[in-house]
Enzyme design. Structure first.
Site: not given
Ligand code: NI
Length: 185
Positions: A45, A50, A111, A154
């Site tokens: 994801g 990001q 992550c 997310e």
């Protein structure tokens, strides 16, 4: 084009994403870049936040099984023998909203913005999410287990929240110290 990913504790990861006004060519390019970046990094994801784009756009591709996911996390950490031949299930969420939640589940999360770190986080086990797809069409999705966890992770990014924020203060402090040491070399 593959885009550079912001890393914790970069303060830009704390930006709250703005609603997308129109799913135009700019947004379509952003979605394409996000899929490319996510696949290149072997992620499941990615939120626009990001890659320093502060719009409510998320892409997700969750493996078929929890075993595949565990393998992915393991390989990401060791950075060897990356499995890139898995089935693809690309999902794009623009202006997503979670409308129902049910149950609880603890899951080990990682992550791309917090490389080399994983921890167990408790989230809802079943959710309903409403969003626009990359064609600008509204859809509703009922998700459970890993997919539900990933969507919640997310959507947190779009609010400037990282999965590590859900951990105890002590664990967060340790992670921050470890990260600072790594940056200094
Ligand atoms: Ni993340």
């Amino acid at each position: 084009m593959i885009q550079p990913i912001l890393h914790y504790p970069d303060s830009r990861l704390r930006t709250v994403a703005k609603e997308v006004k129109a799913v135009d060519n700019g947004i379509k390019t952003l979605v394409k870049d996000m899929f490319e970046t996510m696949y290149a990094e072997d992620g499941i994801g990615l939120a626009a936040t990001q890659i320093d784009q502060h719009l409510q756009v998320v892409v997700i591709d969750v493996p078929d099984s929890q075993d595949d996911y565990r393998l992915l996390l393991k390989n990401r950490q060791s950075d060897e023998d990356k499995k890139t031949n898995r089935q693809r299930h690309p999902l794009c969420f623009i202006n997503p909203k979670i409308t129902t939640t049910d149950g609880h589940e603890k899951h080990v999360e990682g992550c791309l913005s917090v490389p080399g770190f994983q921890a167990e986080v408790e989230r809802s086990n079943q959710i309903t999410v409403e969003a626009l797809n990359e064609q600008g069409e509204m859809f509703t999705l009922h998700a459970s287990n890993l997919l539900a966890v990933c969507i919640q992770h997310e959507l947190d990014h779009l609010k400037g929240i990282l999965f590590v924020d859900h951990l105890s203060k002590l664990k967060q402090q340790r992670l921050l110290e470890k990260t600072k040491k790594a940056i200094k070399g």
